[in-house]
Design an enzyme around this catalytic site. Structure first.
Site, PDB file in Angstrom:
ATOM      1  N   GLU A  37       4.762  -1.220  18.367  1.00 56.24           N
ATOM      2  CA  GLU A  37       5.194  -2.053  19.490  1.00 56.24           C
ATOM      3  C   GLU A  37       6.473  -1.509  20.137  1.00 56.24           C
ATOM      4  O   GLU A  37       6.606  -1.478  21.357  1.00 56.24           O
ATOM      5  CB  GLU A  37       5.447  -3.484  19.002  1.00 56.24           C
ATOM      6  N   HIS A  50       5.467  -8.045  17.270  1.00 53.31           N
ATOM      7  CA  HIS A  50       6.204  -8.227  18.521  1.00 53.31           C
ATOM      8  C   HIS A  50       7.584  -8.843  18.288  1.00 53.31           C
ATOM      9  O   HIS A  50       8.337  -9.047  19.228  1.00 53.31           O
ATOM     10  CB  HIS A  50       5.437  -9.145  19.482  1.00 53.31           C
ATOM     11  N   TYR A  57      -1.168  -1.002  12.878  1.00 58.25           N
ATOM     12  CA  TYR A  57      -0.671  -2.149  13.643  1.00 58.25           C
ATOM     13  C   TYR A  57      -0.453  -3.359  12.741  1.00 58.25           C
ATOM     14  O   TYR A  57      -1.068  -4.420  12.915  1.00 58.25           O
ATOM     15  CB  TYR A  57      -1.653  -2.463  14.768  1.00 58.25           C
ATOM     16  N   ASP A  72       0.944 -12.737  14.096  1.00 60.68           N
ATOM     17  CA  ASP A  72       1.274 -11.598  14.959  1.00 60.68           C
ATOM     18  C   ASP A  72       1.266 -10.289  14.166  1.00 60.68           C
ATOM     19  O   ASP A  72       2.155  -9.448  14.319  1.00 60.68           O
ATOM     20  CB  ASP A  72       2.650 -11.860  15.620  1.00 60.68           C
ATOM     21  N   HIS A 132       4.087   0.212  28.879  1.00 58.38           N
ATOM     22  CA  HIS A 132       3.988  -0.273  27.494  1.00 58.38           C
ATOM     23  C   HIS A 132       2.556  -0.140  26.987  1.00 58.38           C
ATOM     24  O   HIS A 132       2.300   0.410  25.914  1.00 58.38           O
ATOM     25  CB  HIS A 132       4.443  -1.739  27.430  1.00 58.38           C
ATOM     26  N   GLU A 133       1.620  -0.662  27.759  1.00 58.50           N
ATOM     27  CA  GLU A 133       0.224  -0.664  27.310  1.00 58.50           C
ATOM     28  C   GLU A 133      -0.331   0.752  27.182  1.00 58.50           C
ATOM     29  O   GLU A 133      -1.016   1.075  26.223  1.00 58.50           O
ATOM     30  CB  GLU A 133      -0.637  -1.516  28.247  1.00 58.50           C
ATOM     31  N   HIS A 149       0.623   2.550  24.068  1.00 62.34           N
ATOM     32  CA  HIS A 149      -0.218   2.288  22.893  1.00 62.34           C
ATOM     33  C   HIS A 149      -1.307   3.366  22.773  1.00 62.34           C
ATOM     34  O   HIS A 149      -1.699   3.737  21.664  1.00 62.34           O
ATOM     35  CB  HIS A 149      -0.863   0.904  22.976  1.00 62.34           C
TER      36      HIS A 149
HETATM   37 ZN   LIG Z   1       2.102  -3.875  22.747  1.00 60.29          ZN
END
Ligand SMILES: [Zn+2]
Length: 384
Positions: free
Chosen positions: A217, A295, A208, A290, A193-194, A197
């Protein structure tokens, strides 16, 4: 490509509803992206349990520091040589922060080194490798930037740090507090996931915030899950479609951080609250927190991807993943894409890649099920 330094300009603080960051060259946005969203840490920080609230607050403070730090930092782009053959092997380096917060910390495992005695180091190394492999084998992509970018990660960051993040240059993993969250290197999809990005940063560069942020996301959840599925050679019907399974402590009521199969059902716990993700547009959440619910509303495109993959069966990275990858990297998507724009592009990509058949129909049906229109409104089902 020539070596080109580039600088980071972050335009707002983490508390601002427009918190985002921009990079001045390479058309890349190095978003500061943590795996644990602020609504979870907020819930912990406001707990009446003193120890729990301290843990939540400490992680929020570290996250705020890292965001601010990025505002002041100049990021140097990875050098690469025009026309050079890019290696099919990853270049991984793992660093140990030794519970401090200076990055990257002390080098503890290079690409050619043997296994460490520290399993956290080995898991980070393996997760970087699995991510590199999925992108290379499934999509012919050479690392995050498709130019063989070295993959660096720091483990044992800070103390009781309940998060993991990609800071635009490298991965950082906390150990968790051991009760609410365990070691953040445990779920391979969190690593994927990271790092995704980073891929988004170098390709679609989705802003974002709001729907484009939720798409950013969602891309990370989609490819994070595919990295796990590829490494386990799971088909769509045998995958768990969870993000962060194995990360929650044994006494927490929940399976993971998010569920792509059933958004909103990943956890329901007195200390963490309830998973707030919607799975369709009729439950879309409007919020300034957020970054506009990035998210939260990511549950909608996440579920659309799951529906496509489930409908097509087999290995999800082969068709569903290919369609999503084609849109992510195809150059047509705008940085401020809405769900509807993205949906239309996936319909086009499915048709371009696989014709008018099953994949095309599956994509149309999935978006319809989650309430995102794919029609341009002029009577045509497909964008021109
Ligand atoms: Zn993320």
């Amino acid at each position: 490509m020539i070596f080109r330094p580039f600088s980071v300009i972050i335009v707002a603080s983490s508390d601002s509803p427009v918190a985002t960051c921009h990079i001045a060259a390479m058309d890349a946005t190095p978003t500061f992206c943590t795996i644990i969203p602020p609504h979870v840490l907020d819930k912990m920080a406001t707990s009446e349990d003193r120890a729990l609230s301290d843990l939540g607050r400490r992680t929020l403070e570290r996250d705020a520091y890292e965001r601010t730090h990025r505002r002041l930092t100049t990021v140097i782009g990875a050098p690469s040589i025009a026309g050079a053959i890019v290696s099919d092997q990853p270049k991984r380096t793992i660093f140990d922060a030794k519970h401090q917060t200076a990055l990257p910390g002390r080098k503890c495992r290079g690409e050619a080194d043997k296994d460490s005695k520290d399993q956290t180091v080995n898991r980070a190394h393996a997760g970087l490798g699995a991510t590199f492999e999925l992108y290379l084998k499934a999509y012919g992509r050479h690392s995050i930037d498709d130019q063989g970018l070295p993959l660096n990660a720091t483990v044992h960051y800070s103390q009781g740090y309940n998060n993991a993040f990609w800071n635009g240059e490298q991965m950082v993993f906390g150990d968790g507090d051991g009760e609410i969250f365990l070691d953040f290197t445990l779920p391979i999809d969190v690593i994927g996931h990271e790092l995704t990005h980073g891929v988004t940063q170098y390709t679609a560069n989705l802003t974002y915030f709001g729907q484009s942020g939720a798409l950013n996301e969602s891309m990370s959840d989609v490819f994070g899950s595919l990295i796990k599925q590829y490494s386990l050679q799971q088909t769509a019907d045998t995958a768990d479609w969870l993000i962060g399974a194995g990360l929650l402590g044994p006494n927490i009521h929940g399976d993971a951080l998010r569920s792509m199969r059933a958004p909103g059902t990943a956890y329901d716990d007195p200390q963490l609250g309830k998973d707030p993700q919607p799975g369709s547009m009729d439950q879309y959440v409007t919020t300034g927190r957020d970054n506009g619910g990035v998210h939260i509303n990511s549950g909608i495109p996440n579920h659309a991807f799951y529906l496509v993959a489930e409908s097509l069966g087999g290995y999800a990275w082969e068709k569903a993943g290919q369609i999503w990858y084609d849109v992510l990297t195809g150059g047509e998507i705008s940085t401020k894409a809405t769900f509807a724009e993205f949906a239309r592009l996936t319909v086009s990509a499915a048709q371009a890649r696989f014709g008018e058949g099953e994949a095309h129909q599956a994509v149309l049906k999935a978006w319809s099920q989650v309430g995102v229109p794919t029609s341009t409104g002029n009577g045509a089902d497909l964008p021109r």
